[in-house]
Motif scaffolding. Structure first.
Motif: not given
Length: 691
Positions: A550-578
């Protein structure tokens, strides 16, 4: 030293012959241009005099002067290099004398005597990881001997053995050990002459501008002279390419020759080991500089950067599991090849030095045993070492503008903070740097955590072995090779043939090779994803085994959520940079107006994500008062950035500062979450070891 050691190779002689022919071509071309320009000048002046003789008046006198200046400007353009010289900047150098440093001068004397060259005119030390022989050159250097100066970097002496210093200095003096090496000097000076006529024209252009401003009569002939000079420059550009290629080819052979001299003075091994360590030594010194550049705002500096460079070099060596012998990291060829798995070999005709691998292969072929061995690190040759190192350090920091007198950071303070920051910014060692290059996998089936676990009969050390990690570097190298061959195929890289994986290819073969590499890249990507799944299953098994699912699942689920958000944030930043990238180049006003519409459209999405980030409790610990103030000020204003024919620079500074802050916050938060997951996984491995 034997005469054979100083005798240039057949390849050197071949390149020297080509260079002589290139010089002959230049001399012929140059004399032809001089004869033509003198003839044109005589004709112009004669025409002007005849004009005055036919009808003496103000206009004819001015036309005569203009015609004479027309010829003069062309001749002066072709002769101006005679009066120019190339002076080396010495502001960063400190001269040392034999009385001050007798042991270092004894070493230099012994090398000079063995190589059979002249002792340097002056010896300097600098802060760098470098050594060189230099001199002020001019046109007259080809006819009158010029005594050379020696520059030795303390950043180099601090990271090499005395044997290695002997080899490096012998290499430098080896460049001047034979008369035949004079060919290289001639080619270099011919290069400088053509370069001067093509590019060093500030003084000439100022003269032309002054003449043109005297009178409209002069301006006409100045323009005509400019047209003729442009034609001369076009012709010289073609000659420059030929001479320069000859010079670069000869330079590469001169490096091999100098390496041969160094091997006969010190043996093959010292130069090999120093070549392999130089990148780490340079990186270590840069790390110290970067550390103190961040301390400028808090008015802190050190009084001696060199113990800190030495510490970082050995610290990083231990992290990379490199052996240390005689106080210095020993870097193998295999270690260097671990990171570069490229199978593409391009013969770079514009390179002035052969590659490190080629130089090492040459030195290994010579296979000369160690000679004139001396114990110790090169920096210990210096008398009053601490005083000199502090003096050079003082010179470095004297160029920095501090708000007030800076406090001195002790070595212990630096060491503790560096180790602490390294621990904060590094992933656990158990992963063998795998996650420095990849992120944990996030693409799963919905019920992945509910599936039965599969047992593993290996440990993390075996899982993250160098053999398994090699696939990362093979994949990265294949992608780089694919990109390079794609550019060759498109004509962006001008080359007739190249070697790939031991076979010779031409440009016509590129498309076939591109298809092959695309399949290889896809295959490597699949293998890496499969390995990522295996890593996940390994730690899922560990969690189950230790009743921490359960602890492993909590850490990994948290990371999956942050990674998905991070990908969206990166794209928004990169689009404005481009969208804003056009601002880095000269762009027509109408195009700027059109592109600004895209910028404003992308900015809406960026502001939305920035607002979400500032309101999120997750990022609160990362948001400093300065970031909060800058971001809020940016969000509260709707800037135009451009109007009419002008950019609004202050507004653009605010925009780019907000973009930088955004990139920092999302990257740091993703890193912290990733490290938390990896830290938990590593703790399960440690628990097993301690059980």
């Amino acid at each position: 030293m034997t005469e054979d050691a100083l005798k240039p190779s057949k390849q050197f002689q071949k390149m020297a012959t080509k260079s002589v022919w290139a010089i002959a071509l230049f001399i012929f071309t140059y004399l032809f241009l001089i004869a033509l320009s003198i003839g044109l000048t005589i004709l112009s002046c004669y025409a002007g005099i005849m004009l005055v003789a036919a009808k003496p008046m103000f206009i004819t006198f001015m036309l005569c002067a203009g015609l004479c200046s027309f010829g003069f400007l062309i001749v002066f353009f072709l002769l101006k290099f005679i009066f120019s010289s190339n002076k080396i900047d010495r502001s960063h150098l400190t001269e040392i004398t034999e009385a001050e440093q007798p042991r270092l001068f004894n070493l230099i004397n012994s090398i000079v005597e063995e190589v059979g060259t002249h002792f340097p005119k002056k010896v300097y030390v600098s802060s760098e990881v470098n050594a060189s022989v230099f001199y002020d050159s001019s046109f007259w250097s080809m006819f009158f001997p010029v005594k050379k100066n020696l520059q030795v970097g303390l950043g180099l002496m601090n990271t090499i053995s005395t044997d290695e210093l002997r080899a490096i200095l012998a290499h430098e003096f080896g460049h001047f050990s034979q008369r035949s090496m004079k060919v290289g000097s001639y080619v270099y000076n011919v290069n400088q002459i053509i370069y001067n006529m093509l590019y060093n024209n500030e003084g000439y252009n100022n003269l032309v501008a002054r003449l043109a401003s005297l009178s409209s009569y002069f301006a006409i002939f100045v323009v005509l002279a400019g047209k003729v000079v442009s034609g001369i420059q076009y012709l010289l550009t073609k000659v420059y390419d030929i001479v320069n290629l000859s010079h670069l080819a000869l330079s590469r052979e001169m490096e091999f020759h100098a390496d041969t001299v160094a091997a006969h003075v010190a043996g093959s091994k010292p130069l090999i080991t120093s070549l392999l360590r130089l990148q780490l030594a340079d990186y270590s010194l840069d790390t110290v500089f970067n550390y103190y550049s961040k301390k400028i705002s808090v008015n802190e500096r050190t009084d001696n950067i060199y113990p800190q460079q030495y510490f970082i070099m050995n610290f990083l060596a231990k992290v990379q599991r490199l052996s240390i012998d005689g106080g210095l990291p020993q870097i193998s060829e295999d270690y260097n090849k671990k990171f570069n798995k490229s199978r593409l070999v391009l013969k770079d005709q514009w390179a002035s030095h052969p590659g490190t691998e080629d130089r090492i292969a040459h030195l290994k072929k010579l296979n000369i045993p160690l000679k004139n061995h001396q114990e110790g690190i090169a920096i210990d040759l210096l008398n009053d070492k601490e005083d000199l190192l502090k003096k050079i350090t003082e010179g470095i920091f004297s160029r920095v503008n501090y708000e007030k007198s800076p406090a001195i950071t002790s070595f212990k303070q630096f060491e503790e903070e560096f180790v602490r920051e390294n621990a904060i910014n590094s992933f656990p060692e158990v992963f063998n740097a795998y996650f420095d290059y990849r992120n944990p996998i996030t693409e799963f089936e919905d019920d992945v955590f509910e599936k039965p676990v599969q047992p593993f009969n290996i440990n993390a050390e075996e899982l993250f072995s160098d053999e398994n990690l090699a696939l990362i570097f093979e994949s990265r190298s294949a992608i780089t090779d694919l990109d390079t061959i794609d550019r060759i195929d498109a004509g962006a890289i001008k080359i007739k043939s190249f070697d790939y994986d031991g076979q010779k290819y031409t440009v016509a073969d590129c498309k076939k090779l591109i298809d092959q590499l695309k399949k290889e890249v896809e295959s490597n990507d699949k293998k890496l994803k499969d390995f990522d799944h295996r890593i996940f299953e390994y730690f899922r098994f560990k969690a189950s085994e230790q009743q921490q699912t359960e602890t492993f699942k909590a850490y990994y689920s948290k990371y999956i959520s942050v990674a998905e958000t991070f990908n969206i944030q990166q794209k928004v930043h990169q689009d404005l940079l481009d969208a804003t990238s056009f601002m880095n180049a000269t762009t027509p006003f109408e195009i700027i107006r059109q592109k600004m519409l895209i910028v404003k459209n992308e900015e809406v999405k960026f502001k939305e994500k920035l607002s979400e980030l500032l309101e999120s409790a997750d990022y609160e610990s990362l948001i400093t008062p300065e970031i909060k103030e800058r971001s809020t000020a940016y969000l509260n204003v709707n800037f135009k950035y451009f109007a009419g024919t002008l950019y609004f620079d202050e507004e653009l500074k605010v925009l780019f500062a907000a973009m930088d802050d955004f990139a920092y916050l999302i990257t740091e938060y993703h890193f912290k979450t990733k490290k938390a997951l990896l830290g938990f996984e590593a703790s399960m491995e440690v628990s097993v070891l301690n059980a």
